[in-house]
Write an enzyme that holds these catalytic residues in place. Structure first.
Site, PDB file in Angstrom:
ATOM      1  N   GLY A  31       0.711  -1.191   0.154  1.00 40.69           N
ATOM      2  CA  GLY A  31       0.041   0.011   0.045  1.00 40.69           C
ATOM      3  C   GLY A  31       0.845   1.271   0.016  1.00 40.69           C
ATOM      4  O   GLY A  31       0.465   2.168   0.777  1.00 40.69           O
ATOM      5  N   ALA A  32       1.891   1.325  -0.805  1.00 39.76           N
ATOM      6  CA  ALA A  32       2.918   2.306  -0.676  1.00 39.76           C
ATOM      7  C   ALA A  32       2.661   3.542  -1.567  1.00 39.76           C
ATOM      8  O   ALA A  32       3.521   4.198  -1.819  1.00 39.76           O
ATOM      9  CB  ALA A  32       4.300   1.651  -0.974  1.00 39.76           C
ATOM     10  N   ASN A  33       1.346   3.438  -2.336  1.00 42.42           N
ATOM     11  CA  ASN A  33       1.348   4.470  -3.435  1.00 42.42           C
ATOM     12  C   ASN A  33       0.822   5.762  -2.829  1.00 42.42           C
ATOM     13  O   ASN A  33       0.797   6.956  -3.458  1.00 42.42           O
ATOM     14  CB  ASN A  33       0.576   4.121  -4.715  1.00 42.42           C
ATOM     15  CG  ASN A  33      -0.934   3.607  -4.236  1.00 42.42           C
ATOM     16  OD1 ASN A  33      -0.805   3.021  -3.339  1.00 42.42           O
ATOM     17  ND2 ASN A  33      -1.697   4.502  -4.756  1.00 42.42           N
ATOM     18  N   THR A  34       0.599   5.843  -1.679  1.00 41.88           N
ATOM     19  CA  THR A  34      -0.130   6.954  -0.994  1.00 41.88           C
ATOM     20  C   THR A  34      -0.241   6.964   0.388  1.00 41.88           C
ATOM     21  O   THR A  34       0.071   6.085   1.068  1.00 41.88           O
ATOM     22  CB  THR A  34      -1.760   6.983  -1.454  1.00 41.88           C
ATOM     23  OG1 THR A  34      -2.457   8.345  -0.950  1.00 41.88           O
ATOM     24  CG2 THR A  34      -2.325   5.764  -0.793  1.00 41.88           C
ATOM     25  N   GLY A  35      -0.468   7.958   1.206  1.00 39.52           N
ATOM     26  CA  GLY A  35      -0.574   8.359   2.506  1.00 39.52           C
ATOM     27  C   GLY A  35       0.635   7.581   3.342  1.00 39.52           C
ATOM     28  O   GLY A  35       1.822   7.926   3.021  1.00 39.52           O
ATOM     29  N   GLY A  37       2.003   4.695   3.683  1.00 39.11           N
ATOM     30  CA  GLY A  37       2.994   3.774   2.767  1.00 39.11           C
ATOM     31  C   GLY A  37       3.791   4.479   2.268  1.00 39.11           C
ATOM     32  O   GLY A  37       5.078   4.124   2.014  1.00 39.11           O
ATOM     33  N   SER A 155      -3.884  -0.419  14.741  1.00 40.54           N
ATOM     34  CA  SER A 155      -4.760   0.691  14.858  1.00 40.54           C
ATOM     35  C   SER A 155      -5.310   0.724  16.282  1.00 40.54           C
ATOM     36  O   SER A 155      -5.243  -0.182  16.897  1.00 40.54           O
ATOM     37  CB  SER A 155      -5.858   0.809  14.075  1.00 40.54           C
ATOM     38  OG  SER A 155      -6.713   1.819  14.108  1.00 40.54           O
ATOM     39  N   TYR A 181     -14.021  -3.935  11.205  1.00 39.29           N
ATOM     40  CA  TYR A 181     -12.459  -2.961  11.180  1.00 39.29           C
ATOM     41  C   TYR A 181     -11.635  -3.206  12.472  1.00 39.29           C
ATOM     42  O   TYR A 181     -10.319  -3.890  12.521  1.00 39.29           O
ATOM     43  CB  TYR A 181     -12.950  -1.443  11.036  1.00 39.29           C
ATOM     44  CG  TYR A 181     -11.150  -0.810  11.173  1.00 39.29           C
ATOM     45  CD1 TYR A 181     -10.301  -0.908  10.080  1.00 39.29           C
ATOM     46  CD2 TYR A 181     -10.790   0.128  12.185  1.00 39.29           C
ATOM     47  CE1 TYR A 181      -9.115  -0.209  10.017  1.00 39.29           C
ATOM     48  CE2 TYR A 181      -9.929   0.729  12.151  1.00 39.29           C
ATOM     49  CZ  TYR A 181      -8.679   0.365  11.100  1.00 39.29           C
ATOM     50  OH  TYR A 181      -7.645   1.167  11.034  1.00 39.29           O
TER      51      TYR A 181
END
Length: 313
Positions: A31-35, A37, A155, A181
């Site tokens: 998940g490294a394309n945004t935020g 990550g 979280s 969640y």
């Protein structure tokens, strides 16, 4: 008063400047394309690591890679599909004889009831089962590497209405996006602690967990309607930037003082924001029987077994 980089280090707060040199290390960040990550990958690459952005959307991954200075590659990975996870693991194994860091960062939050390609509830399937499978499939590339780590991002939601519903793991009888969640984030911690116990006799690799507090990222886009307006109003007061939210993960991944089974989060009293420190997780996350049961169920559901003997308790 704004501190410069040197003054941040002197202040005692763990910052980006504390990340040790990472040259020669290979890091995979999901998940490294945004935020969170993206910031995790960026800081590791800028410290010299060879970083793989393991992402669902290749085009977005390439766009993210273009914004990072350093040795960065992109790998297709859809955590909602066991077929995709197996394919990605095969690619990664072929490309990387050794893996120093696996950072299980990707996740979804508060989604409407949906299923993965394999029929798992989306949050449990993505946040826990997908990363469980990926870790197991890559583990033999990680185990021999001195100082290697597996960092899984949980979280504070692991405390909120959270339990492992073994009688209805996929929420087929009823569905609460908040409780689902919470289950997935509690599972992240149960997995980390059980993994660390199994790794302990192998020496080189440790499992660590982290959480980002409340960070201003796209993860909040599925906040329930009743909470959306208050969250929008309070966001400037309660959230921190993604680069701050990534620091607990980076500390878990790189701080030389870290030991297996630890959990890092923001340093303020409520663990909402601030510089990273060692924190504690809920008593439920330390339930040995639940850890073992979840592990067995996860192996059954994913078809992935780990090349680790079961240590005696």
């Amino acid at each position: 008063m704004v501190l410069n980089d040197e003054e941040y280090v002197m202040s005692g707060n763990w910052t980006e400047q504390h990340i040790p040199d990472q040259h020669g290390r290979v890091a995979i960040v999901t998940g490294a394309n945004t935020g969170l990550g993206f910031e995790t990958a960026r800081m590791l690459a800028e410290r010299g690591a060879g970083v793989v952005l393991a992402v669902r959307d290749i085009d977005k991954g390439r766009q993210a890679a273009a914004r990072i200075t350093g040795d960065v590659t992109v790998q297709a990975l859809d955590l909602t599909s066991l077929d995709s996870i197996r394919s990605a693991a095969a690619d990664l194994r072929a490309a990387h004889p050794r893996i120093d860091l696996l950072i299980n960062n990707a996740g979804v939050m508060y989604t409407p009831r949906q299923s993965t390609a394999d029929g798992f509830e989306l949050q449990f399937g993505t946040n826990h089962l997908g990363h469980f499978a990926l870790t197991g499939l890559l583990l033999d590339r990680i185990l021999p590497v001195p100082g290697s780590r597996i960092v899984t991002v949980s979280s504070t939601g692991h405390r909120i209405q959270a339990a492992i519903h073994f009688d209805d793991l996929q929420w087929e009888r009823s569905y609460s996006r908040v409780r689902a969640y919470g289950q997935s984030k509690l599972a992240n911690l149960l997995f980390t602690y059980e993994l660390q116990r199994r790794l302990a006799s192998h020496g080189a690799t440790v499992a660590v967990a982290a959480h980002p507090g409340v960070s201003n990222t796209e993860l909040m886009r599925n906040t329930p309607a009743a909470l959306r307006l208050p969250v929008t109003w309070l966001a400037p007061l309660l959230t921190q930037k993604a680069e701050m939210g990534a620091l607990p993960t980076l500390r878990a991944a790189t701080d030389l003082a870290v030991t297996g089974g630890q959990y890092y989060g923001p340093g303020d009293r409520l663990e909402i924001r601030g510089y990273p420190k060692l924190v504690t997780s809920s008593p439920d996350s330390h339930d040995d029987a639940v850890q073992q049961r979840l592990w067995a169920v996860s192996e059954e559901l994913t078809g992935v077994t780990f090349p680790l003997g079961l240590a005696e308790r």
